[in-house]
Design a protein around this motif. Structure first.
Motif, PDB file in Angstrom:
ATOM      1  N   ALA A   1       0.681  -1.599   0.168  1.00 40.12           N
ATOM      2  CA  ALA A   1      -0.289   0.445  -0.194  1.00 40.12           C
ATOM      3  C   ALA A   1       0.651   1.120   0.163  1.00 40.12           C
ATOM      4  O   ALA A   1       2.202   1.529   0.855  1.00 40.12           O
ATOM      5  CB  ALA A   1      -0.829  -0.076   1.209  1.00 40.12           C
ATOM      6  N   ARG A   2       0.265   2.221  -0.523  1.00 43.13           N
ATOM      7  CA  ARG A   2       1.239   3.818  -0.885  1.00 43.13           C
ATOM      8  C   ARG A   2       0.349   4.584   0.155  1.00 43.13           C
ATOM      9  O   ARG A   2       1.733   5.880   0.822  1.00 43.13           O
ATOM     10  CB  ARG A   2       1.253   4.210  -2.377  1.00 43.13           C
ATOM     11  N   THR A   3      -0.582   4.558   0.202  1.00 43.63           N
ATOM     12  CA  THR A   3      -1.098   5.210   1.541  1.00 43.63           C
ATOM     13  C   THR A   3      -1.899   4.687   2.080  1.00 43.63           C
ATOM     14  O   THR A   3      -2.524   3.774   2.415  1.00 43.63           O
ATOM     15  CB  THR A   3      -2.202   6.103   0.647  1.00 43.63           C
ATOM     16  N   ILE A   4      -1.426   4.621   3.592  1.00 44.86           N
ATOM     17  CA  ILE A   4      -1.917   4.424   5.378  1.00 44.86           C
ATOM     18  C   ILE A   4      -2.863   5.365   6.076  1.00 44.86           C
ATOM     19  O   ILE A   4      -1.923   6.816   5.501  1.00 44.86           O
ATOM     20  CB  ILE A   4      -0.904   4.171   6.082  1.00 44.86           C
ATOM     21  N   GLN A   5      -4.253   4.943   6.256  1.00 47.42           N
ATOM     22  CA  GLN A   5      -4.810   5.979   6.422  1.00 47.42           C
ATOM     23  C   GLN A   5      -4.752   5.493   7.920  1.00 47.42           C
ATOM     24  O   GLN A   5      -5.233   4.581   8.423  1.00 47.42           O
ATOM     25  CB  GLN A   5      -6.397   5.491   5.864  1.00 47.42           C
ATOM     26  N   LEU A   6      -5.409   6.590   9.100  1.00 47.90           N
ATOM     27  CA  LEU A   6      -5.754   5.879  10.370  1.00 47.90           C
ATOM     28  C   LEU A   6      -7.009   6.891  10.863  1.00 47.90           C
ATOM     29  O   LEU A   6      -7.423   7.783   9.940  1.00 47.90           O
ATOM     30  CB  LEU A   6      -4.479   7.147  11.193  1.00 47.90           C
ATOM     31  N   LYS A   7      -8.035   5.669  11.301  1.00 41.14           N
ATOM     32  CA  LYS A   7      -9.327   6.465  11.664  1.00 41.14           C
ATOM     33  C   LYS A   7      -9.526   5.801  13.547  1.00 41.14           C
ATOM     34  O   LYS A   7      -8.703   4.832  14.010  1.00 41.14           O
ATOM     35  CB  LYS A   7      -9.918   5.404  11.478  1.00 41.14           C
ATOM     36  N   VAL A   8      -9.815   6.948  14.003  1.00 46.06           N
ATOM     37  CA  VAL A   8      -9.632   6.933  15.281  1.00 46.06           C
ATOM     38  C   VAL A   8     -11.009   7.853  15.512  1.00 46.06           C
ATOM     39  O   VAL A   8     -11.528   9.245  15.751  1.00 46.06           O
ATOM     40  CB  VAL A   8      -8.493   8.995  16.484  1.00 46.06           C
ATOM     41  N   ARG A   9     -11.924   7.670  16.160  1.00 44.90           N
ATOM     42  CA  ARG A   9     -13.406   7.777  16.777  1.00 44.90           C
ATOM     43  C   ARG A   9     -13.056   7.742  18.689  1.00 44.90           C
ATOM     44  O   ARG A   9     -12.524   6.694  19.445  1.00 44.90           O
ATOM     45  CB  ARG A   9     -14.274   6.373  16.540  1.00 44.90           C
ATOM     46  N   LEU A  10     -13.943   8.984  19.038  1.00 44.20           N
ATOM     47  CA  LEU A  10     -13.610   8.876  20.225  1.00 44.20           C
ATOM     48  C   LEU A  10     -15.140   8.557  20.986  1.00 44.20           C
ATOM     49  O   LEU A  10     -16.181   8.429  20.390  1.00 44.20           O
ATOM     50  CB  LEU A  10     -13.692  10.346  20.929  1.00 44.20           C
ATOM     51  N   GLY A  11     -15.061   8.646  22.446  1.00 42.44           N
ATOM     52  CA  GLY A  11     -16.297   7.880  22.956  1.00 42.44           C
ATOM     53  C   GLY A  11     -17.520   9.223  22.594  1.00 42.44           C
ATOM     54  O   GLY A  11     -18.505   8.472  22.822  1.00 42.44           O
ATOM     55  N   ASP A  12     -17.573  10.079  22.248  1.00 43.90           N
ATOM     56  CA  ASP A  12     -18.772  11.077  21.782  1.00 43.90           C
ATOM     57  C   ASP A  12     -18.579  10.986  19.694  1.00 43.90           C
ATOM     58  O   ASP A  12     -19.361  11.561  19.597  1.00 43.90           O
ATOM     59  CB  ASP A  12     -18.382  12.444  22.556  1.00 43.90           C
ATOM     60  N   PHE A  13     -18.239  10.025  19.266  1.00 39.13           N
ATOM     61  CA  PHE A  13     -18.170   9.457  17.559  1.00 39.13           C
ATOM     62  C   PHE A  13     -17.744  11.017  17.161  1.00 39.13           C
ATOM     63  O   PHE A  13     -17.858  10.041  16.113  1.00 39.13           O
ATOM     64  CB  PHE A  13     -19.603   9.223  18.336  1.00 39.13           C
ATOM     65  N   THR A  14     -17.016  11.818  18.035  1.00 41.28           N
ATOM     66  CA  THR A  14     -15.848  12.450  16.878  1.00 41.28           C
ATOM     67  C   THR A  14     -15.408  11.696  15.859  1.00 41.28           C
ATOM     68  O   THR A  14     -14.622  10.831  16.908  1.00 41.28           O
ATOM     69  CB  THR A  14     -15.204  13.727  17.678  1.00 41.28           C
ATOM     70  N   THR A  15     -15.089  11.569  14.498  1.00 41.88           N
ATOM     71  CA  THR A  15     -14.359  11.396  14.073  1.00 41.88           C
ATOM     72  C   THR A  15     -13.236  11.827  13.595  1.00 41.88           C
ATOM     73  O   THR A  15     -13.623  12.695  12.604  1.00 41.88           O
ATOM     74  CB  THR A  15     -15.564   9.823  13.012  1.00 41.88           C
ATOM     75  N   TYR A  16     -12.181  11.364  13.448  1.00 48.73           N
ATOM     76  CA  TYR A  16     -10.739  11.404  12.645  1.00 48.73           C
ATOM     77  C   TYR A  16     -10.106  10.605  11.451  1.00 48.73           C
ATOM     78  O   TYR A  16     -10.169   9.400  12.237  1.00 48.73           O
ATOM     79  CB  TYR A  16     -10.124  12.374  13.965  1.00 48.73           C
ATOM     80  N   THR A  17     -10.164  10.914  11.101  1.00 42.47           N
ATOM     81  CA  THR A  17      -9.204   9.967   9.760  1.00 42.47           C
ATOM     82  C   THR A  17      -8.230  10.845   8.611  1.00 42.47           C
ATOM     83  O   THR A  17      -8.453  12.200   9.346  1.00 42.47           O
ATOM     84  CB  THR A  17     -10.078   9.961   8.234  1.00 42.47           C
ATOM     85  N   ARG A  18      -6.847  10.276   9.254  1.00 44.37           N
ATOM     86  CA  ARG A  18      -5.876  10.950   8.910  1.00 44.37           C
ATOM     87  C   ARG A  18      -4.763  10.579   7.901  1.00 44.37           C
ATOM     88  O   ARG A  18      -4.501   8.645   8.384  1.00 44.37           O
ATOM     89  CB  ARG A  18      -4.758  11.680   9.336  1.00 44.37           C
ATOM     90  N   SER A  19      -4.592  11.067   6.716  1.00 46.03           N
ATOM     91  CA  SER A  19      -4.003   9.342   6.152  1.00 46.03           C
ATOM     92  C   SER A  19      -2.192  10.342   5.560  1.00 46.03           C
ATOM     93  O   SER A  19      -1.666  11.279   5.729  1.00 46.03           O
ATOM     94  CB  SER A  19      -4.255   9.655   4.322  1.00 46.03           C
ATOM     95  N   ARG A  20      -1.376   9.370   5.457  1.00 45.00           N
ATOM     96  CA  ARG A  20       0.220  10.163   4.953  1.00 45.00           C
ATOM     97  C   ARG A  20       0.099   8.688   3.120  1.00 45.00           C
ATOM     98  O   ARG A  20       0.074   7.594   4.001  1.00 45.00           O
ATOM     99  CB  ARG A  20       1.337   9.386   5.523  1.00 45.00           C
ATOM    100  N   THR A  21       0.260   9.170   2.205  1.00 47.83           N
ATOM    101  CA  THR A  21       0.962   8.780   0.901  1.00 47.83           C
ATOM    102  C   THR A  21       2.902   8.540   0.951  1.00 47.83           C
ATOM    103  O   THR A  21       3.398   9.686   1.205  1.00 47.83           O
ATOM    104  CB  THR A  21       0.452   9.655  -0.273  1.00 47.83           C
TER     105      THR A  21
END
Ligand code: TTP
Ligand code: MG
Length: 385
Positions: free
Chosen positions: A282-302
Motif C-alpha cells: 500500500a502506498r497510502t496509510i490511513q488512520l481512523k480514530v473515533r472518540l467516546g462522543d463519536f467525533t471521528t478523525y481520519t488522517r492519511s499519508r502517502t
C-alpha cells in the motif's frame, strides 16, 4: 457466458463455534457478546433467536428476554482462526473470492459448475466440506449475480441451499418484501410503504419514471434494476479491491497512549498480513480514530514507496496518531492501506531484503499454526523472562 455467483454465510457463526466446542451448549440458547454494562450481542444461536434475541441488541435486554440463556463473551482470535480455515476452503472452490466479513464471502464459480453435474451439487459439495473440516454449517446461495446470490443464501437459513436460475428471477424475487432489496432500509423503506409499495414486483412494475416522481433519479434507477434482478458488480478479490483495512471498537474507551499504540500495532499486523497474502503493497496509510462522543478523525499519508510490512504501517499510523493530540477516551481505532502496488515492485527501505526474509518466515508460521502464533510466542517469551 452466464455468470454463477455463490454467496456463503455461516449460520450463527460465533455461537455455532461455541456450541461446537462445548457439547453442553448444543441445542441451547447461546448468546455471544460483551458482558460489560455497555455490552451488546454479537450473535445468538438460533435457539436464542426464538426468544427474540439478535445481533446488536444491548446485552441487558437479551438477559431479560432469555434469562435461561448461556451468555459468553467469546474469543475473537479463535473465531478468526476458524474463519481462516473456512476461507481456505472457499479458495479451493473458486479462484475469485471476495470476503465480506468474518463469516461471509462471494465466490465467482462461473464455469466451475461444469466440474459437477450442476450448481446445486457444487453448493452441496462446499457445504459438506465445510462441515467435515470444521463441524460448522453454512448457508449457500447461487445465482447469476451478487445481489441475488446474497438474497438466496438468506432465504432458507439456517442450513440453506438456494439456487436462483436466470429463468426464475421474477417468480422468486417479486413476491418478496421491499426490505430485501439491497440498500433499502429505514427511511427509503418507510417512504416506499407510504406510497403503497409492499413487494419487489410492485417496484419493478412501477418503473423508473414513476419512482422518479418521489425519489432521485440515481436511486430510482438502482431500485428498478435490483427489482428486476439485475446487478453487474463483479466479485472483487483483495488485489482488485481498492483498500485493505481493519478496525477495532473497544469494550470501554481506552485512555492511555500505551493502549492506543498496542492496538495500532495489532491492527498494523493484520493489515500487513492481508496485504502480503495477496502480494500487494500500500502506498497510502490511513488512520481512523473515533472518540467516546463519536467525533471521528481520519488522517492519511502517502509514502514515496509502497509497503506491506507491519512495522512500516505501524510507524506511519503511530505518527499520524500522535499528531492528532487526542486527549479524551478512544472508542475505535482503524488502519487502512490503499493505492496498491504489486509486491516486489516497490521498496520503502534499503534493508527490504532482510524484511522480506523475516516476514516470509513469520507468514509461514502464521499459515501453518494460525494467525495468532506470533502473538502467542511473544506472550510466552515475556512470561518466561
Ligand atoms: P452474521 O453472518 O451477520 O450473523 P451470524 O453468522 O451470527 O448469523 P446468521 O448469518 O446465521 O444470521 O455475522 C457473522 C458474525 O459476525 C456473528 O456470528 C458475530 C459477528 N457480528 C457481530 O459481532 N456484531 C454484529 O452486529 C453482527 C451482525 C455480527
Ligand atoms: Mg453468518
Amino acid at each position: 457466458m452466464e455468470r454463477y455467483i455463490m454467496h456463503v454465510d455461516m449460520d450463527a457463526f460465533f455461537a455455532s463455534v461455541e456450541q461446537r466446542d462445548h457439547e453442553e451448549y448444543r441445542g441451547k440458547p447461546v448468546i455471544v457478546g460483551g458482558q460489560s454494562v455497555r455490552g451488546v450481542v454479537a450473535t445468538a444461536s438460533y435457539e436464542a433467536r426464538a426468544f427474540g434475541v439478535h445481533s446488536a441488541m444491548p446485552m441487558a435486554i437479551a438477559r431479560r428476554r432469555c434469562p435461561e440463556g448461556i451468555f459468553v463473551s467469546g474469543n475473537h482470535a479463535h473465531y478468526q482462526e476458524v474463519s481462516q480455515q473456512i476461507f481456505g476452503i472457499f479458495h479451493d472452490f473458486s479462484p475469485a473470492v471476495e470476503a465480506l466479513s468474518i463469516d461471509e464471502a462471494f465466490l465467482d464459480i462461473s464455469g466451475m459448475e461444469k466440474l459437477m453435474k450442476n450448481c446445486r451439487a457444487y453448493g452441496q459439495k462446499l457445504k459438506k466440506k465445510i462441515y467435515l473440516q470444521t463441524g460448522l454449517i453454512a448457508s449457500v446461495g447461487i445465482a447469476p449475480n451478487k445481489f441475488l446470490a446474497k438474497l438466496a443464501s438468506d432465504l432458507e437459513k439456517p442450513d440453506g441451499l438456494v439456487i436462483i436460475a436466470s429463468g426464475e428471477i421474477k417468480r422468486v424475487l417479486w413476491p418478496l418484501p421491499i426490505s430485501r432489496l439491497w440498500g433499502v432500509g429505514g427511511k427509503t423503506e418507510e417512504r416506499l410503504h407510504r406510497l403503497g409499495y409492499e413487494n419487489i414486483g410492485q417496484v419493478a412494475q412501477a418503473g423508473e419514471a414513476e419512482l422518479c416522481k418521489n425519489f432521485g433519479q440515481k436511486l430510482s434507477r438502482q431500485l428498478v434494476k435490483l427489482a428486476n434482478g439485475r446487478d453487474d458488480r463483479l466479485v472483487e478479490t483483495e488485489r482488485e479491491a481498492q483498500s485493505v483495512g481493519n478496525e477495532v471498537t473497544f469494550e470501554q474507551d481506552i485512555v492511555t497512549q500505551e493502549e492506543a499504540e498496542a492496538a495500532l500495532l495489532a491492527l498494523a499486523e493484520k493489515v500487513g498480513w492481508r496485504l502480503r497474502r495477496v502480494n500487494c503493497c500500500a502506498r497510502t496509510i490511513q488512520l481512523k480514530v473515533r472518540l467516546g462522543d463519536f467525533t471521528t478523525y481520519t488522517r492519511s499519508r502517502t509514502l514515496s514507496a509502497a509497503t506491506c510490512y507491519d512495522e512500516d504501517i505501524y510507524g506511519v499510523a503511530r505518527e499520524l496518531f500522535h499528531a492528532l493530540h487526542v486527549h479524551s477516551g478512544i472508542r475505535l481505532l482503524g488502519i487502512t492501506g490503499s493505492s496498491f502496488d504489486i509486491y516486489g515492485q516497490a521498496s520503502l527501505f534499503e534493508d527490504n531484503h532482510k524484511k522480506e526474509e523475516l516476514y516470509s518466515a513469520i507468514d509461514g508460521l502464521k499459515k501453518r499454526f494460525g494467525y495468532d502464533i506470533i502473538n502467542h510466542l511473544n506472550a510466552k517469551k515475556k512470561k518466561d523472562k
